[in-house]
Structure formats: C-alpha cells, structure tokens
Motif scaffolding. Structure first.
Motif, short mmCIF file in Angstrom:
data_model
loop_
_atom_site.label_atom_id
_atom_site.label_comp_id
_atom_site.label_asym_id
_atom_site.label_seq_id
_atom_site.Cartn_x
_atom_site.Cartn_y
_atom_site.Cartn_z
N SER A 93 0.81 -1.22 0.00
CA SER A 93 0.00 0.00 0.00
C SER A 93 0.84 1.27 0.00
O SER A 93 0.43 2.30 -0.54
N ASP A 94 2.05 1.21 0.59
CA ASP A 94 2.91 2.38 0.63
C ASP A 94 3.76 2.53 -0.63
O ASP A 94 4.63 3.41 -0.70
N SER A 95 3.54 1.66 -1.62
CA SER A 95 4.25 1.71 -2.91
C SER A 95 5.77 1.58 -2.76
O SER A 95 6.53 2.14 -3.56
N ARG A 96 6.21 0.80 -1.78
CA ARG A 96 7.64 0.65 -1.54
C ARG A 96 8.16 -0.77 -1.78
O ARG A 96 9.35 -0.96 -1.98
N TYR A 97 7.26 -1.75 -1.73
CA TYR A 97 7.69 -3.14 -1.87
C TYR A 97 6.75 -3.90 -2.80
O TYR A 97 5.57 -3.56 -2.94
N VAL A 98 7.30 -4.95 -3.41
CA VAL A 98 6.53 -5.79 -4.33
C VAL A 98 6.81 -7.25 -3.99
O VAL A 98 7.97 -7.62 -3.75
N VAL A 99 5.76 -8.07 -3.98
CA VAL A 99 5.95 -9.51 -3.88
C VAL A 99 5.47 -10.12 -5.19
O VAL A 99 4.45 -9.73 -5.75
N SER A 170 -8.00 -16.25 -3.31
CA SER A 170 -7.63 -14.85 -3.25
C SER A 170 -7.31 -14.45 -1.82
O SER A 170 -7.96 -14.92 -0.87
N ILE A 171 -6.30 -13.59 -1.66
CA ILE A 171 -5.94 -13.06 -0.35
C ILE A 171 -5.60 -11.58 -0.46
O ILE A 171 -5.25 -11.10 -1.54
N ASP A 172 -5.70 -10.87 0.66
CA ASP A 172 -5.26 -9.49 0.74
C ASP A 172 -4.81 -9.22 2.16
O ASP A 172 -5.18 -9.96 3.09
N ILE A 173 -4.01 -8.18 2.35
CA ILE A 173 -3.46 -7.86 3.66
C ILE A 173 -3.64 -6.37 3.93
O ILE A 173 -3.58 -5.55 3.01
N SER A 174 -3.89 -6.01 5.19
CA SER A 174 -4.02 -4.61 5.56
C SER A 174 -2.65 -3.94 5.45
O SER A 174 -1.61 -4.60 5.57
N ASP A 216 -7.66 0.10 2.06
CA ASP A 216 -6.43 0.48 2.74
C ASP A 216 -6.66 1.39 3.95
O ASP A 216 -5.80 1.49 4.82
N LYS A 217 -7.81 2.02 4.01
CA LYS A 217 -8.13 2.90 5.14
C LYS A 217 -8.84 2.16 6.27
O LYS A 217 -9.20 2.77 7.29
N GLY A 218 -9.06 0.87 6.12
CA GLY A 218 -9.66 0.08 7.18
C GLY A 218 -11.16 0.26 7.35
O GLY A 218 -11.70 -0.03 8.41
N ARG A 219 -11.85 0.67 6.27
CA ARG A 219 -13.29 0.89 6.36
C ARG A 219 -14.09 -0.29 5.81
O ARG A 219 -15.11 -0.68 6.38
N TYR A 220 -13.64 -0.86 4.69
CA TYR A 220 -14.45 -1.84 3.97
C TYR A 220 -13.65 -3.08 3.58
O TYR A 220 -12.42 -3.07 3.50
N ALA A 221 -14.40 -4.15 3.31
CA ALA A 221 -13.86 -5.35 2.68
C ALA A 221 -14.79 -5.71 1.52
O ALA A 221 -16.00 -5.44 1.58
N PHE A 222 -14.22 -6.29 0.48
CA PHE A 222 -15.00 -6.73 -0.67
C PHE A 222 -14.75 -8.21 -0.88
O PHE A 222 -13.62 -8.68 -0.88
N PHE A 258 -10.51 0.15 -3.53
CA PHE A 258 -11.37 1.22 -3.04
C PHE A 258 -10.69 2.57 -3.26
O PHE A 258 -9.47 2.68 -3.13
N SER A 259 -11.50 3.59 -3.58
CA SER A 259 -10.96 4.94 -3.72
C SER A 259 -10.54 5.47 -2.36
O SER A 259 -11.01 5.02 -1.31
N GLU A 260 -9.64 6.44 -2.35
CA GLU A 260 -9.11 6.97 -1.10
C GLU A 260 -10.20 7.58 -0.23
O GLU A 260 -10.15 7.48 1.00
N ASP A 261 -11.21 8.20 -0.85
CA ASP A 261 -12.29 8.81 -0.07
C ASP A 261 -13.36 7.82 0.34
O ASP A 261 -14.30 8.18 1.05
#
Length: 331
Positions: A93-99, A170-174, A216-222, A258-261
C-alpha cells in the motif's frame, strides 16, 4: 517448508518501448496507452497511488513502470535466464515493496532501489496468491491445499492460517500487516489476525469465493463469488454495506480497489471490463472496455490490475500487455 535462496542483482532494464498506436477500443477511448509487454502479460498490479505498475510479461520478464513513462524502471527475474513463469504480483500500500510469485516460489523486492530482498521456495502445495504489507514487513502466501502462510522476512516468523477447508483463490493484507482477508473454494471468506490466526469476521457465500480486497483505510472489505454475490462489508462490524447491482447471472472479477475517499470501488474482469461502483448503494456508475491483444481471435483480454490516479483518472493493466489511462466520470 520454505527455503531462503540468495540470487544476484538484476540490473534496471533500459530498452525503450514505444506507445501503441492505431489500436481501436470499442465503446471507450483511453486518454493514453502504453505497451508494457509485447507478447502479452501473465499478471500485473497497479500501486495504491496509481504511480507504478508491475507487469509480468510473457516474453520480457517482470517490469516495473512509472505511470506516463515509456521505459521501465527495472527488469526483474525469478528464473535468471529461464522463461518467466510469474503469475502473481502485489504492490504494498505504501508503494515501496513488491511480492511476486510463480507456482512454487515467491520473491520480495524493493520498489525504491529495484533490489531483491529475498527469494523463498515452498515445498508443500502450489501458490495461488500473494500479498505484502507496508515496509515489506509481512507477506501472505495462499496455497492450493487451503493453507495460508503469514511470513515476516526480517524475523523469519511464520504463522499458518488453517480456517479454510479447500483451495485458496484470493488473499489481501491490511497496510499495517495486522489483518488478512482470504477467500476459497469452501464458499467462505475470513478476516483474521496475523498475530494470532484468530478469525475476526466470517463472510459466507453460496459458491466459491473468487476475489477479496481490503480497503487500505480500514473501512471496507470486498468479497465476491462465482455466482451472484459481490458484497461490500463494514470491516469494523462485519455487517454488509451493499451488494453490487448487475443483471448478469454471473460476473467474475480479477481485481478490486477502493478509492481513497471511500466512495467508490473499482473492479477489473476477465471480459475486458473495468467497472466503477458506488460503495454505499452498490450501483454501477462507470464502465470502460480495455483493448484486446492485437492479431488475436476472438479479441479478448483479462484486466489484471486497476488503480486510481489522482482524483480524476484510473489506470488499467491487462493481459494484452497494455497499460491504459482513463478519465473518471464527473460527479
């Protein structure tokens, strides 16, 4: 068991790739288009800030691109001089690392320096999906045996999540690496703690769960399945927020952000489509159709990665090997 394998530095790739011209896209026209993989792509991801794309090409390895640039920042490789088999890519999310991963091994890279951090091979089962948290501190690896490994490269700490009974899809991480979202063939999606492995919320579906995504803002999951349920959830309470509204009996998604807003959810699909959805209502508010691969019949493309670029643009990366920039509809 995983094995840490050292491998040599891959130098940045400096060959210029020209923009694609004269390729028509039915229904919609992008603002700009760049060729990122001449023979098509196996996988791709777009960074949360829309500034970077990482593309695993059929014939040119893994390339890192900056939006609007016509040559890659770096070229990476899992197999040295061998064929590229990387089929999963995720940018933190911080655009610093890639797996990145193929079916048997995964690698962590620095997006700032272009250097490899580590390379690990898995003996048990094949890799289905990967995800990395901010600062590259935590990596998720979902496998075909239903197990998910949470791994911290710096300390070597590992935790196995055993909540799923069948293959992981499918997986995702905060961003902070504390929470994981996973979905599998057992019709279940789980939000769980990477500290304890305990399930926080359970999201049940009527068929296999094909894609999951955390805001990424911790509001929603899809979470979405292989039939009709494509649900947005409140991460804090586990309660449903909305179900995406579409007429089709079946709609498969390949990426979602998700959009930033927090107002919108942007999705990609195997049918050349990008869709924009209103989070609160689930209503469709925008649709785009990416270009198919040239000289291929039928004309198809899978949208691998989507992302928001500023407040008025979106970016797509697809199996056609093309990156395409689009304008968002006015409010």
């Amino acid at each position: 068991m995983i094995h840490n394998i050292l491998f040599k530095r891959i130098l940045p790739f400096s060959v210029l790739l020209a923009s694609v011209a004269g390729c028509s896209v039915p229904d919609t026209t992008p603002v700009a288009r760049w060729q990122h993989a001449e023979e098509g792509a196996f996988a791709a991801d777009v960074s949360a800030d829309g500034q970077y794309s990482v593309v695993s090409g059929v014939n040119n390895g893994i390339n890192v691109w900056h939006t609007n640039h016509t040559k890659p920042l770096y070229q990476w490789s899992h197999q040295g001089d061998g064929s590229n088999l990387v089929v999963q890519v995720h940018i933190s999310s911080d655009s610093r690392y890639v797996v990145t991963s193929d079916r048997e091994a995964f690698a962590l890279w620095s997006l700032e320096s272009g250097e490899p951090i580590g390379f690990w091979r898995i003996d048990e089962s094949t890799i289905r999906d990967v995800a990395v948290s901010n600062r590259g501190e935590g990596i998720l690896v979902g496998r075909s045996n239903g197990k998910i490994m949470y791994f911290e490269p710096s300390s070597g700490r590992r935790l196995e999540f055993l909540g799923h009974q069948e293959k992981i899809n499918s997986i995702d991480i905060s961003p902070n690496g504390k929470y994981a979202l996973s979905g599998g063939n057992d019709y279940m999606a789980y939000l769980w703690s990477t500290d304890t492995g305990q399930i926080i919320h359970t999201f049940a579906h009527g068929s296999r769960v094909t894609l999951v995504a955390i805001d990424d803002k911790g509001r929603y999951a899809f979470t979405t399945d292989s039939t009709r349920k494509s649900q947005i959830w409140n991460v804090q309470t586990g309660a449903p927020v909305s179900n995406l509204k579409y007429i089709a009996r079946q709609k498969i998604f390949t990426d979602a952000v998700f959009s930033e807003d927090g107002r919108y959810l942007l999705t990609g699909s195997p049918a050349r489509r990008m869709n924009l959805w209103d989070v609160e209502s689930g209503e469709l508010v925008g649709e785009w159709r990416v270009a198919a691969r040239k000289n291929k019949s039928p004309p198809t493309a899978v949208v691998y990665g989507v992302g928001f670029v500023g407040s008025d643009k979106i970016l797509s990366e697809s199996s056609s090997g093309l990156a395409e920039l689009w304008t968002l509809p006015d409010d």
